[in-house]
Scaffold this motif. Sequence first.
Motif, short mmCIF file in Angstrom:
data_model
loop_
_atom_site.label_atom_id
_atom_site.label_comp_id
_atom_site.label_asym_id
_atom_site.label_seq_id
_atom_site.Cartn_x
_atom_site.Cartn_y
_atom_site.Cartn_z
N ILE A 183 -37.78 -14.71 22.96
CA ILE A 183 -39.10 -15.21 22.55
C ILE A 183 -40.19 -14.18 22.86
CG2 ILE A 183 -39.75 -16.49 24.67
CD1 ILE A 183 -40.61 -18.67 22.38
N GLU A 184 -39.98 -13.45 23.94
CA GLU A 184 -40.95 -12.39 24.24
C GLU A 184 -40.90 -11.30 23.18
OE1 GLU A 184 -41.20 -12.55 29.10
OE2 GLU A 184 -39.69 -11.30 28.15
N GLN A 205 -40.15 -11.72 20.05
CA GLN A 205 -40.84 -12.20 18.84
C GLN A 205 -42.36 -12.10 19.01
OE1 GLN A 205 -41.22 -16.41 17.85
NE2 GLN A 205 -40.14 -16.02 15.91
N GLN A 206 -42.84 -12.50 20.20
CA GLN A 206 -44.29 -12.45 20.46
C GLN A 206 -44.81 -11.01 20.45
OE1 GLN A 206 -46.26 -15.41 22.34
NE2 GLN A 206 -45.08 -16.37 20.74
#
Lengths: 260, 526
Positions: free
Chosen positions: A169-170, A172-173
Amino acid sequence: MRLIFGLLVMAVWAAGQGHQATPLPRQQPTEDPAAVERGQALFKSSCGFCHGDDATGARAPDLLRSPVVLRDDGGNLLGPTIRNGRPDKGMPSFTTMKDDQIAAIVAFLHHQANLALHSNRVARDYPLARLLTGNAQAGKAYFDGAGGCSGCHSVTGDLAHIAKKYSPIELQQHMVYPSGNDVSKTATVTLKDGTEYRGKVVHQDEFNIGLMCDDGWYRSFRADEVKISEKDPLEAHRELMRKYTDADIHNLFAYLESLK
Amino acid sequence: MIKYPRACVCGSVLMLFAAILCLAADGGLDPQVLLKPLGKDWPTYNGDYSGKRYSSLAQINQTNVRKLTLRWILQAQSVGIKSAPLMVDGRLYFTTPDNVWAADARTGEIIWHYYRESQGDHIGNRGVGMYHDWLYFETPDCHLICLNAKDGKVRWNIELADPKLGYFSTMAPLIIRDHVIVGVSGDVTDIPGFLESVRPEDGKVEWRWNTEPGVGEPGSETWPRSGDAILHGGGMTWMTGTYDPGLNQLYWGIGNPNPVLNGKIRPGENLYTCSIVSLNPDTGKLNWHFQVSPHDTHDWDATQTPVIFDDEYQGVHRKLLAQASRNGYFFVLDRTTGEHILTKPFIYTDWAKGIDSRGEPVPNPEKEPTPDGTLVSPGSDGATNWMAPSFDPETKLFYVSARRLWSIFYMTAEGKPEGWAGRDRNLWANSVVEAIDYQTGDIRWKHEIGDGEGSAGMLTTAGKLLFTADNSDNLLALDPATGETLWHVNLGGKMLGAPTTYELDGKQYLLTPTSNVILAWGLPEE
């Protein structure tokens, strides 16, 4: 005068911070995982047919929204309800259920309610399987083509093994909007006499700019007395946010996630 | 656990001082006074009923604003002040969660302090309502407490809703004649919202208006017929509304539906969540509604102040209502009937497919949160939020603290969605004060206030000034016609409320709540 006043205000403000009333944390019951597991099995066999295996309701109400569950403290309301049933509402009594069995069901229900209460968290370990819906090939095409990513980045250079550096998720961010020292805005400040200072922008408002200069010194300037030339490496990322489709993002993520 | 309330009076000198002031404060605030436009006092959350936050005081004006100097500082020894201090009869009344203070408006000295420890969400408190000598205060555990304005002693204390179910409260009660209008907050559990009118004498409920219609009532068709969605649909009444005494209509912005980010179990428009509603304050009956975010799935409550003003619109004199809403759109309505007049985005938004014939944005289902993430502008913190807007009848411009805000929305629920059932993660935010021409929705000017999310509200005055703060803690005095900075000073802390103003002994004061400190500004003595 302005400086002295500013210090005074800051001192008063800082003094107050030390005496802040501590807000009480929201109640977060921590249930014994073994009891929750036992309770889940018991709930499924005894209650799940009507209330749903996860207690979110079926023929009978959603218990995570039930005032009885939300007001219960360690089984003080749930215990009698389970044991006596609610004949007026068609709920049978479970008179043979032992205390430890009821306690396990209570633990399970509080655990489920707590999950709902904290369903607004997207943690750092958010599962990859949920994020990995795109097509890596299409992502590569976007990276090299329409996205314009390869104009600044290289998968064998700055992005080599990028998927090892961040959790999914990091990644993607950071992919959509990076943060950190290496993407800081820089500026060149030119004084009236032509002297130039270059460095990382660490403060900027309408009135002042503060630079961590290349020579290691922090310098601040009144914005109306100097010429400021800024360079923001994130500008292209901000522009891209209006152009991306969500499919582009998911494809691009699938591509970067393959760069282990 | 609830501890017994206690009020403390600070020091014998202050007691004497308080006693003197109590004599002066006899009679308190007659609700009839609230029917007049904002004068020298600041007697309600928004100053007056209109929500304009425009003061006719002009002693501090464009010619002398650069001379503003500090009159006093009040240290509240608490968390950040988000309330609007009332100023009545020379006294200030302001709050943080669990706390109410009375202070001398001339000196900033605290007269009394009421403290009551409570469970519940302490996100913020917007202040008290005042009726004669009584103050009305909502608490984090969703109680309504009536205090004696003279000494902070409790007159009565009632529970508005059960905090164990997830209710808390934040708003400043609104007094309309002999009604105390109160609302509730909370959206981590799936609970229904409501607005109530209680009697000032004893807190007895006069009416309750539920933010979801009853099963079978008009509006219920916007919820699924089966299941319990309508009974658990959210719609909190977080913020204080506005009132038109001439029409006897109460205007309120209603919060988002529940589950917050996952609308799959509540197909439909989900009235009256994310709506502006007009109610009769005597009966609680709905006059009209306008939904600014049908079927919201992004936490964009519509609780921003519904500002009311009268003006020409395309050659016709009209009674208007305007809201710059959290979803990024600016709306103008006819407040007599709720007729739609104008809808226009005030920041870049990408979540609506268009505007329908009713003037309501049509949400694009593709922009709902998903397990793999959906990029949306604005993020859930909103294109604006609790920050009070202002309308200046001189410039005829509507001022709002706006945010450019991008966020990725994730749907976390695996089974039946409950509570939030998802969340967004912010990527980038940047803020700007905007002056909106309500005739066209065009942005007349923008004043950049820096990266991050703006938190300060607006105040305009007849001194041709707009006061607010930027994201670097600077108090700004802007020219409301152009947005040009006329004066600034660094406050050394964040403004979480809004500037207010009042006049005492012929002197105009400007108040700026800053972090947990209140700063009072004025012109130097001659």
